[in-house]
Write an enzyme that holds these catalytic residues in place. Sequence first.
Site, short mmCIF file in Angstrom:
data_model
loop_
_atom_site.label_atom_id
_atom_site.label_comp_id
_atom_site.label_asym_id
_atom_site.label_seq_id
_atom_site.Cartn_x
_atom_site.Cartn_y
_atom_site.Cartn_z
N SER A 16 38.20 36.72 36.81
CA SER A 16 39.08 37.70 37.45
C SER A 16 40.28 37.00 38.05
O SER A 16 40.15 36.19 38.98
CB SER A 16 38.32 38.45 38.55
N HIS A 41 39.56 39.28 33.14
CA HIS A 41 39.35 40.48 33.94
C HIS A 41 40.54 40.67 34.87
O HIS A 41 40.94 39.76 35.61
CB HIS A 41 38.06 40.32 34.75
N ASP A 43 42.19 42.97 37.79
CA ASP A 43 41.88 43.95 38.83
C ASP A 43 43.14 44.61 39.36
O ASP A 43 43.96 43.96 40.02
CB ASP A 43 41.19 43.24 40.00
N MET A 45 44.58 47.31 41.94
CA MET A 45 44.21 48.06 43.15
C MET A 45 45.41 48.82 43.70
O MET A 45 46.51 48.26 43.76
CB MET A 45 43.74 47.08 44.23
N HIS A 74 40.46 46.53 34.99
CA HIS A 74 39.60 47.28 35.92
C HIS A 74 40.50 48.03 36.90
O HIS A 74 41.13 47.41 37.77
CB HIS A 74 38.70 46.25 36.64
N MET A 76 41.07 50.08 39.95
CA MET A 76 40.57 50.59 41.23
C MET A 76 41.68 51.47 41.78
O MET A 76 42.41 51.10 42.71
CB MET A 76 40.21 49.43 42.15
N MET A 145 29.48 47.55 40.09
CA MET A 145 30.06 46.76 41.17
C MET A 145 28.92 46.19 42.02
O MET A 145 28.07 46.93 42.49
CB MET A 145 30.97 47.61 42.06
N ASP A 183 30.35 42.74 38.63
CA ASP A 183 31.59 42.30 39.25
C ASP A 183 31.41 42.18 40.76
O ASP A 183 31.15 43.18 41.44
CB ASP A 183 32.68 43.34 38.93
C1 DX5 Z 1 36.59 43.21 43.59
C2 DX5 Z 1 37.13 42.89 42.21
C3 DX5 Z 1 36.50 41.69 41.61
C4 DX5 Z 1 36.77 40.41 42.34
C5 DX5 Z 1 35.57 39.54 42.18
O1 DX5 Z 1 37.09 44.42 44.01
O2 DX5 Z 1 36.89 43.97 41.34
O3 DX5 Z 1 36.82 41.55 40.24
O4 DX5 Z 1 37.91 39.74 41.90
O5 DX5 Z 1 35.71 38.41 42.97
P1 DX5 Z 1 34.54 37.43 43.30
O6 DX5 Z 1 33.95 36.98 41.98
O7 DX5 Z 1 35.19 36.34 44.06
O8 DX5 Z 1 33.52 38.19 44.11
ZN ZN Z 2 37.02 43.81 39.00
#
Ligand code: DX5
Ligand code: ZN
Length: 232
Positions: A16, A41, A43, A45, A74, A76, A145, A183
Site C-alpha cells: 500500500s 494497493h 488507498d 480517502m 481501494h 474509502m 478490513m 488490509d
Molecule cells: C487503511 C488502508 C491500508 C493501510 C494499511 O485505511 O486501507 O491499506 O495503508 O497500512 P498498514 O499495513 O500499515 O496497516
Molecule cells: Zn487499503
Amino acid sequence: MGLDDHRSGSYQLCPSILSADFNRLGEQIQTLEKAGVKWLHIDVMDGDFVPSISFGMPVIRSIRRESKMFFDVHLMVTEPGRYIQDFVDCGADSITVHAEACEDLDRTLQMIRDSGVRVGVSIKPATPVHDISHVLEDVDMVLIMTVNPGFGGQKYIGEMTEKISELREIIEEEDLSVDIQVDGGINRETLPVVLKAGANLIVAGSYVFNGDIRSNVREATAIMRNYTDPFE
Ligand code: DX5
Ligand code: ZN
C-alpha cells in the site's frame, strides 16, 4: 504483466503506497517492481467516509505512466459510484468500494463491472460478512478490513481472523471464484495468521515501506510461499 497475475486464487503481496515516502514515490514503486511485486494497493480517502484525506486521480495517473503493475484501487469514499469512470480513466485495474459507503451497492458494483476492471467490495471491522453475502456472485474479491480504515500503521484486530475463515468457508461451499484480500496491521506475525484463515491477497503498508523495501518484500513473499501450492 503475466497472464496469471490477476487470475482469481493467486497469492499476491499488495504493497500500500499510503506508507510510501511521497518524495520518492516513483523510485519506491520501481523498487517494488524489480523485487517481483505484481500488485500495487492504492488507498484513496475522501475525508468523509474516513477521517483522513490521502490522494486521488493525478497521483494515480502519473504513476501509471511509469508502472506496469496491477493497480488495485481501494476507495474509502462516500458514494464512490460518482468516480468509477475517473479511476478507470486514470489507470485502475481493480476498484474496491465499501459496502457501507454505497446507497445502492448492487448498482455501484455493476458500474465497476461495466467499466471492464476487476470488482471488489470491502467491509469495515464492524460490518458482518452477512451484509455482503448477496453480492458475492457479482465480485472478484472481498476486502476484509483488519483495522478501521483511515490510517496506516494500526494494530491488526484479532477478531477479524474468524471473519476471514467464515468468508473462506462460504466461498468454498458455494464454489465461488472470489479472492479474499486483507488490509491493515499485516506484519511478519499476523501474515501467517491471515493466510491460514484463507486470505490470498495481502495488503501491507508499513510492513513493506518501513526499512528496506527489498528485504521486507523478500521476507513477506517467503512467508507467503509456504501457503502456496508450488504446482498450482
Ligand atoms: C487503511 C488502508 C491500508 C493501510 C494499511 O485505511 O486501507 O491499506 O495503508 O497500512 P498498514 O499495513 O500499515 O496497516
Ligand atoms: Zn487499503
